[in-house]
Design a protein around this motif. Structure first.
Motif, PDB file in Angstrom:
ATOM      1  N   ARG A  19      -0.197   4.364  -2.254  1.00 42.52           N
ATOM      2  CA  ARG A  19      -0.103   5.739  -1.705  1.00 42.52           C
ATOM      3  C   ARG A  19       0.864   6.599  -2.499  1.00 42.52           C
ATOM      4  NH1 ARG A  19      -0.102   6.626   4.670  1.00 42.52           N
ATOM      5  NH2 ARG A  19      -2.338   6.958   4.870  1.00 42.52           N
ATOM      6  N   SER A  20       1.948   5.960  -2.977  1.00 45.96           N
ATOM      7  CA  SER A  20       2.956   6.725  -3.710  1.00 45.96           C
ATOM      8  C   SER A  20       2.364   7.337  -4.987  1.00 45.96           C
ATOM      9  CB  SER A  20       4.140   5.826  -4.068  1.00 45.96           C
ATOM     10  OG  SER A  20       3.683   4.812  -4.920  1.00 45.96           O
ATOM     11  N   LYS A  25      -0.533   8.632  -4.917  1.00 49.28           N
ATOM     12  CA  LYS A  25      -1.517   9.560  -4.339  1.00 49.28           C
ATOM     13  C   LYS A  25      -2.952   9.047  -4.553  1.00 49.28           C
ATOM     14  CE  LYS A  25       1.250  13.765  -4.392  1.00 49.28           C
ATOM     15  NZ  LYS A  25       2.372  13.026  -3.875  1.00 49.28           N
ATOM     16  N   LYS A  26      -3.105   7.723  -4.394  1.00 46.52           N
ATOM     17  CA  LYS A  26      -4.413   7.091  -4.571  1.00 46.52           C
ATOM     18  C   LYS A  26      -4.692   6.205  -3.359  1.00 46.52           C
ATOM     19  CE  LYS A  26      -5.448   5.880  -9.008  1.00 46.52           C
ATOM     20  NZ  LYS A  26      -5.279   5.122 -10.238  1.00 46.52           N
ATOM     21  N   ASP A  27      -5.934   5.792  -3.195  1.00 46.17           N
ATOM     22  CA  ASP A  27      -6.156   4.767  -2.171  1.00 46.17           C
ATOM     23  C   ASP A  27      -6.713   3.485  -2.802  1.00 46.17           C
ATOM     24  OD1 ASP A  27      -8.671   5.582  -2.672  1.00 46.17           O
ATOM     25  OD2 ASP A  27      -9.177   6.136  -0.603  1.00 46.17           O
ATOM     26  N   ARG A  60       0.849  -1.200   0.000  1.00 48.46           N
ATOM     27  CA  ARG A  60       0.000   0.000   0.000  1.00 48.46           C
ATOM     28  C   ARG A  60       0.885   1.251   0.000  1.00 48.46           C
ATOM     29  NH1 ARG A  60      -2.956   3.277   4.233  1.00 48.46           N
ATOM     30  NH2 ARG A  60      -1.045   2.867   5.366  1.00 48.46           N
ATOM     31  N   ASN A  61       1.897   1.256   0.901  1.00 53.89           N
ATOM     32  CA  ASN A  61       2.745   2.440   1.013  1.00 53.89           C
ATOM     33  C   ASN A  61       3.576   2.666  -0.251  1.00 53.89           C
ATOM     34  OD1 ASN A  61       1.730   2.856   3.531  1.00 53.89           O
ATOM     35  ND2 ASN A  61       3.436   1.834   4.603  1.00 53.89           N
TER      36      ASN A  61
END
Ligand SMILES: Cc1cn([C@H]2C[C@H](O)[C@@H](COP(=O)(O)OP(=O)(O)O[C@H]3O[C@H](C)[C@@H](N)[C@H](O)[C@H]3O)O2)c(=O)[nH]c1=O
Ligand SMILES: Nc1nc2c(c(=O)[nH]1)N[C@@H](CN(C=O)c1ccc(C(=O)N[C@@H](CCC(=O)O)C(=O)O)cc1)CN2
Length: 363
Positions: free
Chosen positions: A349-350, A352-354, A344-345
């Protein structure tokens, strides 16, 4: 005159029977002189009425080892009079050759230079080569094959894989006579077992290898009678399980339900991990389970939709249905194993999404 003719006939019949079925009390040996038709099909042979049998074993894979072990135990207990092995030696010695050498069993290399001689029966268990008719017919009792499915379902090289991949809830062992074409021989006996929902290929293989070995020994104890009651395979319900490749492990999110994905993982365990693609990069999915829709309020019914679920600490992927699988660990090509959180990280996330989408239509 009539009596003389009758007497001549009786003598002729007696002589015929004497030469055809010659029986000695000591060995209880019956010598069969086959009719012309049979002589063409099989060589003229002799074999004892109820054993002990002389066996030539054909095997290459792990699945054959349990049967070979059981045959060797029979041999040690003097229930077999001869046991030799035929196997393939390509570089590294396979498990069958290793076992045979450890026990001092003669190993004959495949392909055989000459037709086998002096064996009553050939036994074939996970031997990846077509056995030609001249070899099958070298054995007075023919050849038997231990096959790990309920034939005619799943003929071919990978019955165990297809059984699990297609979600079968029952499988079993078939002992069949070896015919000219792969897996088409008459059925001598079958033994059914249930498959539990989480059973994997290595577990099922071991269970079936043991069952196969037991059923084989049981059949050998009933030779030759059991052969005459063998029956042709049904024409209905024939399915094929040809070898799978790395490509089979690629998940098709738009075609597979969560159960299909989980079944594929069970089927390929120990062979290939499940794979998907994201931005053209291959990702291996480890420890895949079926799960319910995460309670994050997102409407995410697109197949391949991936989000991190805080509650379970897993990545949850939408499958056909919609239905959902979770994975706790992944391997992104070129990286070490990472947890769902690390993925996830590093990869969601990198950006800029979930959420991200795993690709469905890849080859
Ligand atoms: C069946 C199959 C195997 N393989 C690979 C995996 C291994 O590296 C190697 C040998 O596989 P294995 O250890 O399962 O092989 P074996 O132990 O010989 O057994 C296999 O063949 C028998 C004829 C079948 N009756 C069994 O169901 C099947 O498991 O081949 C594939 O790449 N694709 C396949 O479909
Ligand atoms: N003459 C026979 N030879 C063999 C038989 C048989 O019934 N008759 N049984 C096999 C069984 N077997 C392993 O034990 C086995 C079956 C199929 C395959 C296989 O590789 N199939 C390929 C297709 C190969 C082809 O059509 O030429 C596939 O499914 O992709 C391997 C092993 C032993 N020999």
């Amino acid at each position: 005159m009539l009596n003389v003719t009758f007497l001549t006939r009786v003598i002729k019949i007696h002589l015929y029977l004497h030469t055809t079925f010659k029986r000695t009390d000591k060995s209880r040996e019956i010598t069969f002189s086959y009719c012309a038709h049979h002589i063409r099909k099989r060589q003229s042979h002799s074999y004892p009425a109820g054993g002990p049998w002389s066996i030539l074993f054909f095997g290459t894979g792990n699945f054959s080892l349990e049967s070979l072990r059981s045959l060797y135990n029979e041999y040690r207990a003097k229930k077999l009079c001869r046991l030799e092995v035929v196997s393939v030696c390509k570089g590294k010695k396979n498990v069958v050759i290793q076992y045979a050498e450890e026990k001092g069993i003669v190993v004959n290399k495949w392909p055989l230079e000459n037709n086998p001689q002096g064996f009553h029966i050939g036994i074939v268990v996970s031997f990846g080569h077509l056995i030609p008719l001249n070899i099958i017919n070298s054995f007075p009792l023919g050849m038997l094959n231990v096959h790990d499915s309920l034939l005619p379902r799943w003929r071919g090289a990978a019955p165990d894989i297809y059984t699990l991949m297609k979600g079968d809830t029952q499988t079993g062992i078939t002992i069949m006579r070896v015919a000219e074409k792969f897996d088409t021989g008459d059925i001598v006996t079958q033994e059914k077992i249930d498959i539990h929902a989480d059973e994997t290929r290595p577990e099922l293989n071991m269970k079936l290898a043991k069952l196969g070995a037991n059923v084989l020994i049981d059949v050998l104890g009933k030779l030759p009678q059991v052969l005459s009651s063998s029956r042709p395979q049904g024409k209905l319900g024939v399915t094929y399980a040809s070898k799978v490749s790395l490509k089979t492990s690629l998940v098709k999110w738009d075609e597979m339900t969560a159960k299909n994905v989980y079944d594929l993982q069970r089927a390929l365990l120990g062979l290939y991990p499940l794979k998907t693609k994201f931005d053209g990069v291959t990702i291996k999915l480890l420890d895949v389970r079926q799960t319910s829709k995460p309670e994050d309020g997102r409407n995410s019914d697109i197949p391949g939709f991936v989000r991190f679920d805080r509650k379970s600490n897993t990545l949850v992927v939408t499958c056909k249905g919609p239905s959902w699988i979770s994975t706790t660990k992944v391997i992104v090509k070129g990286h070490p194993v990472m947890s769902a959180l690390q993925f996830r990280n590093g990869f969601i996330r990198s950006r800029k999404k979930d959420w991200i989408l795993f690709q469905s239509n890849v080859t």
